[in-house]
Design an enzyme around this catalytic site. Structure first.
Site, PDB file in Angstrom:
ATOM      1  N   TYR A  38      -0.993  17.955  -6.215  1.00  0.00           N
ATOM      2  CA  TYR A  38      -0.713  18.147  -4.786  1.00  0.00           C
ATOM      3  C   TYR A  38      -0.640  16.783  -4.085  1.00  0.00           C
ATOM      4  O   TYR A  38       0.307  16.502  -3.355  1.00  0.00           O
ATOM      5  CB  TYR A  38      -1.793  19.027  -4.162  1.00  0.00           C
ATOM      6  CG  TYR A  38      -1.513  19.444  -2.739  1.00  0.00           C
ATOM      7  CD1 TYR A  38      -0.555  20.417  -2.458  1.00  0.00           C
ATOM      8  CD2 TYR A  38      -2.202  18.878  -1.673  1.00  0.00           C
ATOM      9  CE1 TYR A  38      -0.294  20.806  -1.153  1.00  0.00           C
ATOM     10  CE2 TYR A  38      -1.949  19.264  -0.364  1.00  0.00           C
ATOM     11  CZ  TYR A  38      -0.998  20.237  -0.108  1.00  0.00           C
ATOM     12  OH  TYR A  38      -0.743  20.617   1.187  1.00  0.00           O
ATOM     13  N   SER A  46       1.032  16.018   3.943  1.00  0.00           N
ATOM     14  CA  SER A  46      -0.407  16.318   4.046  1.00  0.00           C
ATOM     15  C   SER A  46      -1.157  14.988   4.115  1.00  0.00           C
ATOM     16  O   SER A  46      -0.667  13.970   3.598  1.00  0.00           O
ATOM     17  CB  SER A  46      -0.862  17.094   2.801  1.00  0.00           C
ATOM     18  OG  SER A  46      -2.274  17.108   2.720  1.00  0.00           O
TER      19      SER A  46
HETATM   20  N1  LIG Z   1      -2.848  24.824   5.348  1.00  0.00           N
HETATM   21  C1  LIG Z   1      -3.192  23.561   5.378  1.00  0.00           C
HETATM   22  O1  LIG Z   1      -4.362  23.228   5.649  1.00  0.00           O
HETATM   23  C2  LIG Z   1      -2.175  22.493   5.100  1.00  0.00           C
HETATM   24  C3  LIG Z   1      -2.584  21.158   5.251  1.00  0.00           C
HETATM   25  C4  LIG Z   1      -1.672  20.149   5.006  1.00  0.00           C
HETATM   26  C5  LIG Z   1      -0.386  20.461   4.608  1.00  0.00           C
HETATM   27  N2  LIG Z   1      -0.016  21.768   4.466  1.00  0.00           N
HETATM   28  C6  LIG Z   1       1.358  22.030   4.030  1.00  0.00           C
HETATM   29  O2  LIG Z   1       1.993  22.852   4.989  1.00  0.00           O
HETATM   30  C7  LIG Z   1       2.978  23.667   4.348  1.00  0.00           C
HETATM   31  C8  LIG Z   1       2.736  25.124   4.724  1.00  0.00           C
HETATM   32  O3  LIG Z   1       1.434  25.482   4.290  1.00  0.00           O
HETATM   33  P1  LIG Z   1       0.675  26.796   4.803  1.00  0.00           P
HETATM   34  O4  LIG Z   1      -0.749  26.456   4.885  1.00  0.00           O
HETATM   35  O5  LIG Z   1       1.379  27.356   5.967  1.00  0.00           O
HETATM   36  O6  LIG Z   1       0.844  27.695   3.492  1.00  0.00           O
HETATM   37  P2  LIG Z   1       1.261  29.208   3.264  1.00  0.00           P
HETATM   38  O7  LIG Z   1       0.799  30.064   4.392  1.00  0.00           O
HETATM   39  O8  LIG Z   1       0.818  29.506   1.893  1.00  0.00           O
HETATM   40  O9  LIG Z   1       2.852  29.131   3.320  1.00  0.00           O
HETATM   41  C9  LIG Z   1       3.599  28.596   2.280  1.00  0.00           C
HETATM   42  C10 LIG Z   1       5.033  28.989   2.517  1.00  0.00           C
HETATM   43  O10 LIG Z   1       5.841  28.411   1.500  1.00  0.00           O
HETATM   44  C11 LIG Z   1       6.721  29.408   1.022  1.00  0.00           C
HETATM   45  N3  LIG Z   1       7.119  29.079  -0.342  1.00  0.00           N
HETATM   46  C12 LIG Z   1       6.325  28.685  -1.369  1.00  0.00           C
HETATM   47  N4  LIG Z   1       7.063  28.512  -2.479  1.00  0.00           N
HETATM   48  C13 LIG Z   1       8.345  28.798  -2.143  1.00  0.00           C
HETATM   49  C14 LIG Z   1       9.564  28.811  -2.850  1.00  0.00           C
HETATM   50  N5  LIG Z   1       9.622  28.476  -4.154  1.00  0.00           N
HETATM   51  N6  LIG Z   1      10.694  29.156  -2.198  1.00  0.00           N
HETATM   52  C15 LIG Z   1      10.657  29.502  -0.889  1.00  0.00           C
HETATM   53  N7  LIG Z   1       9.538  29.490  -0.160  1.00  0.00           N
HETATM   54  C16 LIG Z   1       8.389  29.154  -0.784  1.00  0.00           C
HETATM   55  C17 LIG Z   1       5.932  30.708   1.132  1.00  0.00           C
HETATM   56  O11 LIG Z   1       6.799  31.825   1.234  1.00  0.00           O
HETATM   57  P3  LIG Z   1       7.063  32.946   0.110  1.00  0.00           P
HETATM   58  O12 LIG Z   1       5.814  33.132  -0.670  1.00  0.00           O
HETATM   59  O13 LIG Z   1       7.487  34.132   0.921  1.00  0.00           O
HETATM   60  O14 LIG Z   1       8.205  32.393  -0.697  1.00  0.00           O
HETATM   61  C18 LIG Z   1       5.244  30.497   2.481  1.00  0.00           C
HETATM   62  O15 LIG Z   1       6.108  30.875   3.526  1.00  0.00           O
HETATM   63  C19 LIG Z   1       2.847  23.391   2.856  1.00  0.00           C
HETATM   64  O16 LIG Z   1       3.825  22.455   2.470  1.00  0.00           O
HETATM   65  C20 LIG Z   1       1.459  22.782   2.727  1.00  0.00           C
HETATM   66  O17 LIG Z   1       1.362  21.931   1.605  1.00  0.00           O
HETATM   67  C21 LIG Z   1      -0.884  22.792   4.689  1.00  0.00           C
END
Ligand SMILES: NC(=O)c1ccc[n+]([C@@H]2O[C@H](COP(=O)([O-])OP(=O)(O)OC[C@H]3O[C@@H](n4cnc5c(N)ncnc54)[C@H](OP(=O)(O)O)[C@@H]3O)[C@@H](O)[C@H]2O)c1
Length: 257
Positions: free
Chosen positions: A160, A147
């Protein structure tokens, strides 16, 4: 090889954590469009099945319901994939969690839990996939979703920011260690991505003014999941064959100021 072929992932076996939602889901769909066999990991079976239904070449992919912090089980998962489908050429660690909390309210366990999901699981998967018996003989590319907060601060995001910074720094050490084996390790650092569960959760806690402030901090507007998936496709593909240890910022200009 034409320049278009350089971005192909045909016949690549690619493991994606966090594939049940948001960025991980988009990465899975995009990898399938590039010809990869994708192994979708997350805890929620129904949402993984939804991702699968959106993918191309449906018969070659597989859902694996798994909590990425069950570290002792990771090798068994990799072994069973390789036994049936062959060695691994790519890995995207998208699983992640976020906690928005002033530091005064943080507890030691909150840091540890987030560190396990966001950092340790990435490195434990990498350690197993890098073994000669599991890693493709043509090399392998691993991408960890970090991030912009891994290098920039954000109020009420101490754990985070710390975990994403650790992911970026640790990936550089891994990149050096694994380069002799033909394994590339990179991070992708997005700023705010629209329409993911993590973003929706964050926006739900904000006033309208704060939401407008966030928008104005992105010169190109907010990003979408495809913007991040495209960066991952590039890093997984042969087009990035000479790139390792880098942190690719995908942020619509957020960190340019
Ligand atoms: N959205 C943003 O603006 C943004 C910006 C920068 C970075 N990111 C990063 O991008 C990545 C994805 O984010 P997103 O926005 O797509 O979030 P999201 O829609 O909340 O997806 C998070 C994913 O992580 C999985 N997960 C969480 N804990 C887990 C565990 N213990 N075991 C297995 N799977 C797990 C969840 O699946 P289950 O709940 O089904 O397990 C879900 O598929 C993250 O690392 C986040 O920090 C996001």
């Amino acid at each position: 090889m034409t320049s278009q072929d350089l971005f192909s992932l045909a016949n690549h076996n690619i493991i994606i954590t966090g594939a049940s939602s948001g960025i991980g889901r988009e990465c899975a769909v995009s990898c399938s469009k590039r010809g990869a066999n994708v192994f979708l990991i997350a805890r929620n079976n129904e949402r993984l099945a939804e991702t699968l239904s959106m993918m191309e070449n449906n018969i070659n992919h597989q859902i694996i319901v798994f909590d990425v912090v069950d570290f002792d089980e990771i090798e068994g998962i990799i072994r069973s994939i390789v036994a049936v489908h062959g060695k691994i050429s790519g890995f995207i660690h998208c699983a992640g969690s976020e906690l928005i909390l002033p530091t005064i309210s943080m507890k030691a366990t909150y840091y540890q839990e987030m560190y396990n999901v966001n950092v340790v699981s990435a490195f434990e998967f990498a350690k197993q996939i890098a073994k000669k018996k599991y890693c493709s003989d043509n090399g392998c590319s691993m991408v960890f979703i970090a991030s912009v907060m891994g290098t920039l601060g954000q109020i009420a995001h101490v754990s985070y920011c710390a975990t994403k910074g650790a992911l970026i720094a640790g990936s550089k050490a891994l990149a050096l260690e694994y380069a002799p084996k033909g394994i590339r390790i990179n991070t992708v650092s997005p700023a705010q991505i629209e329409n993911t569960a993590m973003t929706d959760n964050m926006l739900a806690k904000m006033s309208d003014k704060n939401k407008m402030d966030i928008l104005s901090m992105h010169p190109l507007g907010l990003g979408n999941t495809q913007d991040v998936a495209s960066a991952c496709i590039y890093l997984l593909s042969d087009a990035a064959r000479w790139i390792t240890g880098t942190n690719l910022i995908v942020d619509g200009g957020y960190s340019t100021r």
